[in-house]
Design a protein around this motif. Sequence first.
Motif, short mmCIF file in Angstrom:
data_model
loop_
_atom_site.label_atom_id
_atom_site.label_comp_id
_atom_site.label_asym_id
_atom_site.label_seq_id
_atom_site.Cartn_x
_atom_site.Cartn_y
_atom_site.Cartn_z
N UNK A 9 0.85 -1.26 0.01
CA UNK A 9 -0.12 0.08 0.01
C UNK A 9 0.94 1.15 -0.05
N UNK A 10 0.33 2.22 -0.24
CA UNK A 10 0.94 3.71 -0.43
C UNK A 10 0.14 4.64 0.42
N UNK A 59 4.75 -4.33 -8.79
CA UNK A 59 4.68 -3.65 -7.93
C UNK A 59 5.29 -2.11 -7.87
N UNK A 60 5.82 -2.12 -9.25
CA UNK A 60 6.52 -0.93 -9.52
C UNK A 60 5.59 0.18 -10.32
N UNK A 61 5.49 1.42 -9.59
CA UNK A 61 4.60 2.33 -9.90
C UNK A 61 4.86 2.76 -11.59
N UNK A 62 6.11 2.84 -11.73
CA UNK A 62 6.35 3.40 -13.21
C UNK A 62 5.89 2.36 -14.16
N UNK A 77 2.43 -7.25 -15.57
CA UNK A 77 2.89 -8.38 -14.85
C UNK A 77 4.32 -8.16 -14.15
N UNK A 78 4.26 -9.05 -13.12
CA UNK A 78 5.73 -9.12 -12.60
C UNK A 78 6.25 -10.72 -13.03
N UNK A 79 7.13 -10.46 -14.00
CA UNK A 79 7.39 -11.85 -14.60
C UNK A 79 8.28 -12.68 -13.80
N UNK A 80 8.78 -12.11 -12.58
CA UNK A 80 9.44 -13.18 -11.61
C UNK A 80 8.47 -13.65 -10.74
#
Length: 401
Positions: free
Chosen positions: A22-23, A307-310, A318-321
């Motif tokens: 969360x931010x 989870x990267x805002x940019x 997607x987070x490919x990891x």
Amino acid sequence: MLSLYIHIPFCKKKCSYCDFFIAPVDKIDEKKTFIGKYNKSLLNQIDYYSKIFANEKIKTIYFGGGTPLLLGKENIFNIINNLLENFDLSNCEEINFELNPDPFDEVLDFIDSFNKTYFNFFRIRYSFGIQSLNDEVLKYTNRNYYYNTLISFIRTLTDYKQVNNVFNFDFIAFGAIDDFGNWLPDYKKKFLSDFIFSGFADSFSIYTLELFPGSVMYSNYTSNNEKVYQEFDNFKKILMNSGYKRYEISNFEISGKRSLHNMIYWNMGQYLGLGMGASSFLYRDYADQIFKKLNTEIKAVRFENTKNWKFFFENKFYDYKNIFEMKKNDLLVDKFFMGLRTKEGLQNFEKFDDVLVENWQDIKKELEINNFMKTKDGRTFLKSKGMDVYNDIISKFLKYI
């Protein structure tokens, strides 16, 4: 059919026990612009999936966080309208909103507006994050309200509930118990007992305090597990003595009022996660439409959004990891792990043989003799006593978790 989880990663400030993504908006400059960019990318992700799963039937929807209402009522309504345009919601069984009782005038306005605007939904479930009636706990954990505010909020709620609403109340057992086993003074305990006994609440979620890296309390607070479980047990007894049924380890219902969306998770149903950090679970036929040419051994896929805002603002979702391709035994482990959480348990226990320890039949027999577990009509489930030690029981059965 698919269910949708929509993650709104904003809170006024981060609670000291929270490790979720969360931010805190009190640390964001140009809040409206930033939240507006998030909303735009969220709509883009809905549009992206609508092309892959055109006119797909949606079973349940869940707005979680974070504090979803910080996205703004108008933006939430816009998301609902977008979903109505791009998916088939005609058989949607439930739509959920996590709500914090602060500021409660805005929460009440949202409930009133949503009920009137989308009254055709079969079930609208509001889950209120109360967490505690202990003022010291509320202050220490960074909540923005106190006992007196909560009482006023709960009493006012009675004017807003309509026939297709389900009201759920979330609490956490923090273990704030004195030497005599009390976690609340008598007048607060009486209010809580009267409130529960009234039946106004359709369901309760009671979680035990668990601290993980990423929370403030993880590094500077020592939890007393014995007191945590004692507080949970005290709460559980009040609920069950008032007629609520335990349908999952941490969840209690008036018959027929359980969370239909959460049952999707526990029954290994398919769901898409929308928004940053949200998780998804799809069986092969659906996953193959996103991740082309899956290996023939793959039965299902779990994956997370970035989870990267940019990246998210650039529509790189997607987070490919964090893409986990699940083979047969992976799926069996998850089904075993999730199914035993619920009061219905598991059908045909022996079908999990490949992922269970060699002497699982002896373990099962011993647990049944000691009233932790029961098998009836081919279905094996934990009794309430067994649910209380779920982690220990799971670790006895599975070869690996």
